[in-house]
Design a protein around this motif. Structure first.
Motif, PDB file in Angstrom:
ATOM      1  N   PHE A  61      66.640 -61.408  33.220  1.00 44.72           N
ATOM      2  CA  PHE A  61      65.289 -60.855  33.247  1.00 44.72           C
ATOM      3  C   PHE A  61      65.327 -59.533  33.989  1.00 44.72           C
ATOM      4  O   PHE A  61      65.784 -59.450  35.115  1.00 44.72           O
ATOM      5  N   ASP A  62      64.847 -58.481  33.332  1.00 45.90           N
ATOM      6  CA  ASP A  62      64.772 -57.155  33.941  1.00 45.90           C
ATOM      7  C   ASP A  62      63.594 -56.422  33.329  1.00 45.90           C
ATOM      8  O   ASP A  62      63.626 -56.016  32.180  1.00 45.90           O
ATOM      9  N   SER A  63      62.533 -56.275  34.117  1.00 50.58           N
ATOM     10  CA  SER A  63      61.311 -55.641  33.613  1.00 50.58           C
ATOM     11  C   SER A  63      61.210 -54.168  33.981  1.00 50.58           C
ATOM     12  O   SER A  63      60.144 -53.581  33.901  1.00 50.58           O
ATOM     13  N   SER A  64      62.321 -53.561  34.348  1.00 47.53           N
ATOM     14  CA  SER A  64      62.281 -52.172  34.813  1.00 47.53           C
ATOM     15  C   SER A  64      62.241 -51.146  33.679  1.00 47.53           C
ATOM     16  O   SER A  64      61.980 -49.973  33.934  1.00 47.53           O
ATOM     17  N   ILE A  65      62.495 -51.564  32.442  1.00 48.93           N
ATOM     18  CA  ILE A  65      62.512 -50.624  31.315  1.00 48.93           C
ATOM     19  C   ILE A  65      61.443 -51.045  30.308  1.00 48.93           C
ATOM     20  O   ILE A  65      61.579 -52.078  29.650  1.00 48.93           O
ATOM     21  N   PRO A  66      60.372 -50.255  30.162  1.00 53.94           N
ATOM     22  CA  PRO A  66      59.330 -50.614  29.190  1.00 53.94           C
ATOM     23  C   PRO A  66      59.819 -50.429  27.754  1.00 53.94           C
ATOM     24  O   PRO A  66      60.697 -49.620  27.470  1.00 53.94           O
ATOM     25  N   GLY A  67      59.255 -51.235  26.850  1.00 50.90           N
ATOM     26  CA  GLY A  67      59.543 -51.065  25.429  1.00 50.90           C
ATOM     27  C   GLY A  67      60.785 -51.769  24.931  1.00 50.90           C
ATOM     28  O   GLY A  67      61.156 -51.609  23.763  1.00 50.90           O
TER      29      GLY A  67
END
Length: 82
Positions: A61-67
């Motif tokens: 899980f890594d939410s640092s990059i949108p899209g």
């Protein structure tokens, strides 16, 4: 320390660790397994998946990059034989 106090302390520690970060969560996985370039991420979750739910599926899980997928399949660690 009583058993109840230990249980409460453990619960507090688990909750603190679980909510400490919304990006870069690699529970049970090495950081190198989750170093998947954004363009190569294979979705492993569903809309609004939480880091805990994602990790319980064996995914990164890594939410640092949108899209791009935030819950994605890890790289497989390969063994080298010489």
């Amino acid at each position: 320390m009583t058993m109840e106090a230990r249980a409460l302390w453990l619960l507090a520690a688990v909750l603190t660790l679980g909510f400490s970060s919304s990006s870069g969560e690699y529970v049970g996985l090495s950081e190198s397994q989750c170093a998947v370039p954004a363009k190569d991420r294979v979705d492993c979750g569903y809309p609004q998946v939480t880091p805990v739910q994602c990790n319980s599926r064996g995914c990164c899980f890594d939410s640092s990059i949108p899209g791009v997928p935030w819950c994605f399949k890890p790289l497989q660690e390969s063994e080298c034989f010489f």
